[in-house]
Design a protein around this motif. Structure first.
Motif, PDB file in Angstrom:
ATOM      1  N   UNK A  84      34.169  39.343  35.919  1.00 19.07           N
ATOM      2  CA  UNK A  84      33.444  38.533  36.898  1.00 19.07           C
ATOM      3  C   UNK A  84      32.242  39.300  37.410  1.00 19.07           C
ATOM      4  N   UNK A  85      31.278  38.567  37.961  1.00 17.45           N
ATOM      5  CA  UNK A  85      30.141  39.210  38.619  1.00 17.45           C
ATOM      6  C   UNK A  85      30.649  40.054  39.779  1.00 17.45           C
ATOM      7  N   UNK A  86      31.588  39.496  40.549  1.00 17.21           N
ATOM      8  CA  UNK A  86      32.255  40.224  41.634  1.00 17.21           C
ATOM      9  C   UNK A  86      33.753  40.065  41.437  1.00 17.21           C
ATOM     10  N   UNK A  87      34.453  41.190  41.240  1.00  9.90           N
ATOM     11  CA  UNK A  87      35.903  41.114  41.095  1.00  9.90           C
ATOM     12  C   UNK A  87      36.535  41.026  42.478  1.00  9.90           C
ATOM     13  N   UNK A  88      37.664  40.342  42.593  1.00  7.11           N
ATOM     14  CA  UNK A  88      38.318  40.268  43.905  1.00  7.11           C
ATOM     15  C   UNK A  88      38.934  41.614  44.278  1.00  7.11           C
ATOM     16  N   UNK A  89      38.988  41.876  45.572  1.00  9.25           N
ATOM     17  CA  UNK A  89      39.830  42.981  46.021  1.00  9.25           C
ATOM     18  C   UNK A  89      41.249  42.431  46.089  1.00  9.25           C
ATOM     19  N   UNK A  90      42.228  43.310  46.044  1.00 14.32           N
ATOM     20  CA  UNK A  90      43.619  42.878  46.029  1.00 14.32           C
ATOM     21  C   UNK A  90      44.386  43.465  47.209  1.00 14.32           C
ATOM     22  N   UNK A  91      45.442  42.785  47.593  1.00 17.96           N
ATOM     23  CA  UNK A  91      46.359  43.328  48.588  1.00 17.96           C
ATOM     24  C   UNK A  91      47.144  44.431  47.894  1.00 17.96           C
ATOM     25  N   UNK A  92      47.191  45.607  48.512  1.00 20.47           N
ATOM     26  CA  UNK A  92      47.886  46.735  47.910  1.00 20.47           C
ATOM     27  C   UNK A  92      47.859  47.953  48.807  1.00 20.47           C
TER      28      UNK A  92
END
Length: 188
Positions: free
Chosen positions: A135-143
Protein backbone atom coordinates in the motif's frame (compact mmCIF):
# COMPACT_ATOMS: atom_id res chain seq x y z
CA UNK A 1 12.49 -27.47 44.32
CA UNK A 2 8.86 -28.03 43.43
CA UNK A 3 7.08 -28.36 40.11
CA UNK A 4 6.66 -24.55 40.21
CA UNK A 5 10.35 -23.91 40.88
CA UNK A 6 10.84 -21.19 43.46
CA UNK A 7 7.34 -19.73 42.99
CA UNK A 8 5.42 -19.98 46.29
CA UNK A 9 2.02 -18.56 45.30
CA UNK A 10 -1.06 -19.93 43.60
CA UNK A 11 -0.57 -19.68 39.81
CA UNK A 12 -4.32 -19.19 39.28
CA UNK A 13 -4.28 -16.16 41.58
CA UNK A 14 -1.10 -14.79 40.05
CA UNK A 15 -2.56 -15.01 36.53
CA UNK A 16 -6.02 -13.79 37.55
CA UNK A 17 -5.50 -10.43 35.84
CA UNK A 18 -5.64 -12.26 32.51
CA UNK A 19 -9.22 -13.34 33.24
CA UNK A 20 -10.22 -9.70 33.73
CA UNK A 21 -8.71 -8.66 30.41
CA UNK A 22 -11.99 -9.38 28.63
CA UNK A 23 -11.05 -12.52 26.74
CA UNK A 24 -13.99 -14.79 26.00
CA UNK A 25 -14.04 -18.22 27.57
CA UNK A 26 -12.13 -20.45 25.09
CA UNK A 27 -14.63 -23.23 25.79
CA UNK A 28 -17.37 -20.95 24.41
CA UNK A 29 -15.47 -18.95 21.76
CA UNK A 30 -12.45 -20.89 20.47
CA UNK A 31 -9.44 -18.68 19.90
CA UNK A 32 -5.69 -18.53 20.35
CA UNK A 33 -3.84 -15.23 20.74
CA UNK A 34 -0.14 -14.41 20.90
CA UNK A 35 -0.52 -11.48 23.35
CA UNK A 36 -2.79 -10.56 26.27
CA UNK A 37 -5.15 -7.61 25.71
CA UNK A 38 -3.33 -5.40 28.22
CA UNK A 39 -0.23 -3.31 27.53
CA UNK A 40 -0.86 -3.06 23.79
CA UNK A 41 -0.26 0.03 21.69
CA UNK A 42 -0.03 1.35 18.14
CA UNK A 43 3.02 -0.31 16.52
CA UNK A 44 4.58 0.17 13.09
CA UNK A 45 4.91 -3.55 12.37
CA UNK A 46 4.55 -3.39 8.57
CA UNK A 47 6.56 -2.31 5.54
CA UNK A 48 4.85 -2.27 2.15
CA UNK A 49 5.33 -5.55 0.29
CA UNK A 50 7.19 -7.24 3.16
CA UNK A 51 5.69 -10.08 5.20
CA UNK A 52 5.59 -9.78 9.00
CA UNK A 53 5.01 -13.00 10.92
CA UNK A 54 4.26 -13.33 14.63
CA UNK A 55 4.89 -16.40 16.76
CA UNK A 56 1.66 -18.02 17.91
CA UNK A 57 1.42 -21.08 20.17
CA UNK A 58 -1.14 -23.59 18.88
CA UNK A 59 -2.17 -26.86 20.48
CA UNK A 60 -2.58 -30.34 19.05
CA UNK A 61 -6.21 -30.66 17.92
CA UNK A 62 -6.80 -26.95 17.24
CA UNK A 63 -8.51 -26.20 13.93
CA UNK A 64 -7.62 -22.76 12.61
CA UNK A 65 -9.89 -21.34 9.91
CA UNK A 66 -9.28 -17.57 10.19
CA UNK A 67 -6.75 -15.01 11.42
CA UNK A 68 -7.46 -11.55 12.83
CA UNK A 69 -5.12 -8.56 12.94
CA UNK A 70 -6.27 -5.18 14.26
CA UNK A 71 -5.28 -1.88 12.69
CA UNK A 72 -4.34 0.86 15.12
CA UNK A 73 -4.23 4.63 14.57
CA UNK A 74 -3.22 4.55 10.89
CA UNK A 75 -5.50 3.10 8.20
CA UNK A 76 -4.28 1.39 5.04
CA UNK A 77 -3.84 4.07 2.38
CA UNK A 78 -4.40 2.97 -1.24
CA UNK A 79 -3.79 -0.75 -0.67
CA UNK A 80 -3.12 -2.89 -3.73
CA UNK A 81 -2.71 -6.26 -2.00
CA UNK A 82 -3.03 -7.69 1.49
CA UNK A 83 -3.51 -11.13 2.94
CA UNK A 84 -2.95 -13.24 6.05
CA UNK A 85 -1.29 -16.66 6.19
CA UNK A 86 -0.47 -19.43 8.65
CA UNK A 87 2.97 -21.07 8.66
CA UNK A 88 4.38 -24.06 10.52
CA UNK A 89 7.09 -23.57 13.11
CA UNK A 90 9.58 -24.64 10.44
CA UNK A 91 8.31 -21.86 8.17
CA UNK A 92 6.25 -23.87 5.65
CA UNK A 93 3.04 -22.30 4.35
CA UNK A 94 -0.04 -24.11 5.67
CA UNK A 95 -2.81 -21.84 4.33
CA UNK A 96 -3.39 -18.30 3.07
CA UNK A 97 -6.42 -16.02 2.94
CA UNK A 98 -7.67 -14.58 -0.33
CA UNK A 99 -5.87 -11.44 -1.48
CA UNK A 100 -7.97 -8.44 -0.42
CA UNK A 101 -6.57 -6.29 -3.30
CA UNK A 102 -7.77 -2.69 -2.81
CA UNK A 103 -10.40 -3.33 -0.11
CA UNK A 104 -10.37 -0.57 2.50
CA UNK A 105 -8.96 -1.17 5.98
CA UNK A 106 -9.87 1.67 8.33
CA UNK A 107 -7.97 2.70 11.46
CA UNK A 108 -8.85 0.94 14.72
CA UNK A 109 -10.56 -1.93 12.91
CA UNK A 110 -10.25 -5.68 13.43
CA UNK A 111 -9.82 -7.48 10.12
CA UNK A 112 -10.65 -11.20 10.12
CA UNK A 113 -9.77 -13.15 7.00
CA UNK A 114 -10.71 -16.78 6.39
CA UNK A 115 -7.91 -19.10 5.36
CA UNK A 116 -8.26 -20.93 2.03
CA UNK A 117 -8.79 -24.13 4.03
CA UNK A 118 -9.00 -24.89 7.73
CA UNK A 119 -5.74 -26.13 9.25
CA UNK A 120 -5.92 -28.97 11.80
CA UNK A 121 -2.94 -28.70 14.14
CA UNK A 122 -1.32 -32.09 14.73
CA UNK A 123 1.54 -31.03 17.01
CA UNK A 124 1.52 -28.42 19.80
CA UNK A 125 4.11 -25.69 19.38
CA UNK A 126 5.05 -22.38 17.83
CA UNK A 127 3.47 -21.52 14.48
CA UNK A 128 3.63 -18.20 12.63
CA UNK A 129 0.68 -16.00 11.69
CA UNK A 130 1.72 -13.72 8.85
CA UNK A 131 0.45 -10.52 7.28
CA UNK A 132 1.62 -8.69 4.18
CA UNK A 133 0.26 -5.36 2.95
CA UNK A 134 1.27 -3.57 -0.23
CA UNK A 135 0.00 0.00 0.00
CA UNK A 136 0.98 3.64 -0.32
CA UNK A 137 0.50 3.80 3.46
CA UNK A 138 0.53 0.57 5.45
CA UNK A 139 -1.68 0.42 8.54
CA UNK A 140 -0.18 0.46 11.98
CA UNK A 141 -1.26 -2.52 14.07
CA UNK A 142 -2.29 -3.12 17.65
CA UNK A 143 0.65 -4.83 19.32
CA UNK A 144 3.68 -4.40 21.53
CA UNK A 145 7.46 -4.34 21.39
CA UNK A 146 9.57 -7.37 22.15
CA UNK A 147 13.20 -8.24 22.78
CA UNK A 148 15.51 -10.12 20.44
CA UNK A 149 15.85 -13.80 21.40
CA UNK A 150 19.13 -14.51 23.16
CA UNK A 151 18.77 -18.00 24.63
CA UNK A 152 19.25 -21.16 22.62
CA UNK A 153 15.88 -22.39 21.36
CA UNK A 154 14.05 -19.05 21.66
CA UNK A 155 12.06 -17.95 18.61
CA UNK A 156 11.54 -14.45 17.26
CA UNK A 157 8.27 -13.04 18.61
CA UNK A 158 7.95 -11.25 15.27
CA UNK A 159 10.02 -11.30 12.10
CA UNK A 160 10.03 -10.01 8.56
CA UNK A 161 10.78 -11.79 5.31
CA UNK A 162 10.34 -11.36 1.58
CA UNK A 163 10.10 -8.19 -0.49
CA UNK A 164 7.89 -6.89 -3.28
CA UNK A 165 5.19 -9.37 -2.23
CA UNK A 166 1.82 -8.97 -3.91
CA UNK A 167 -1.09 -11.46 -4.01
CA UNK A 168 0.56 -14.72 -2.96
CA UNK A 169 2.22 -15.80 0.26
CA UNK A 170 5.67 -17.32 -0.20
CA UNK A 171 5.88 -21.12 0.18
CA UNK A 172 8.32 -20.68 3.08
CA UNK A 173 9.48 -18.03 5.51
CA UNK A 174 12.90 -17.49 3.95
CA UNK A 175 15.71 -15.69 5.80
CA UNK A 176 13.57 -14.18 8.57
CA UNK A 177 14.85 -11.01 10.23
CA UNK A 178 14.03 -10.08 13.83
CA UNK A 179 11.28 -7.46 14.18
CA UNK A 180 10.92 -5.54 17.46
CA UNK A 181 7.26 -4.61 16.83
CA UNK A 182 5.01 -7.60 17.59
CA UNK A 183 1.43 -7.40 16.25
CA UNK A 184 -1.47 -8.96 18.13
CA UNK A 185 -2.94 -11.87 16.18
CA UNK A 186 -6.00 -13.93 17.05
CA UNK A 187 -6.57 -17.32 15.46
CA UNK A 188 -10.07 -18.76 15.33
Amino acid sequence: MTLLGTFKGNPRNDLGWMNSAGRPDPDVVFHRANLPRVGLDDVAALTSGVMTSAALYLQDGDTISALTFISAGTAAGSPTNYWFALYSGAGALLAQSADQTSAAWAADTAKTLALSSAVKISKSGIYYAAIAVAATTVPTLVGTTGARPHLTGESNLAQTSGSALTATAPATIATPAFKRQVPLVIAT
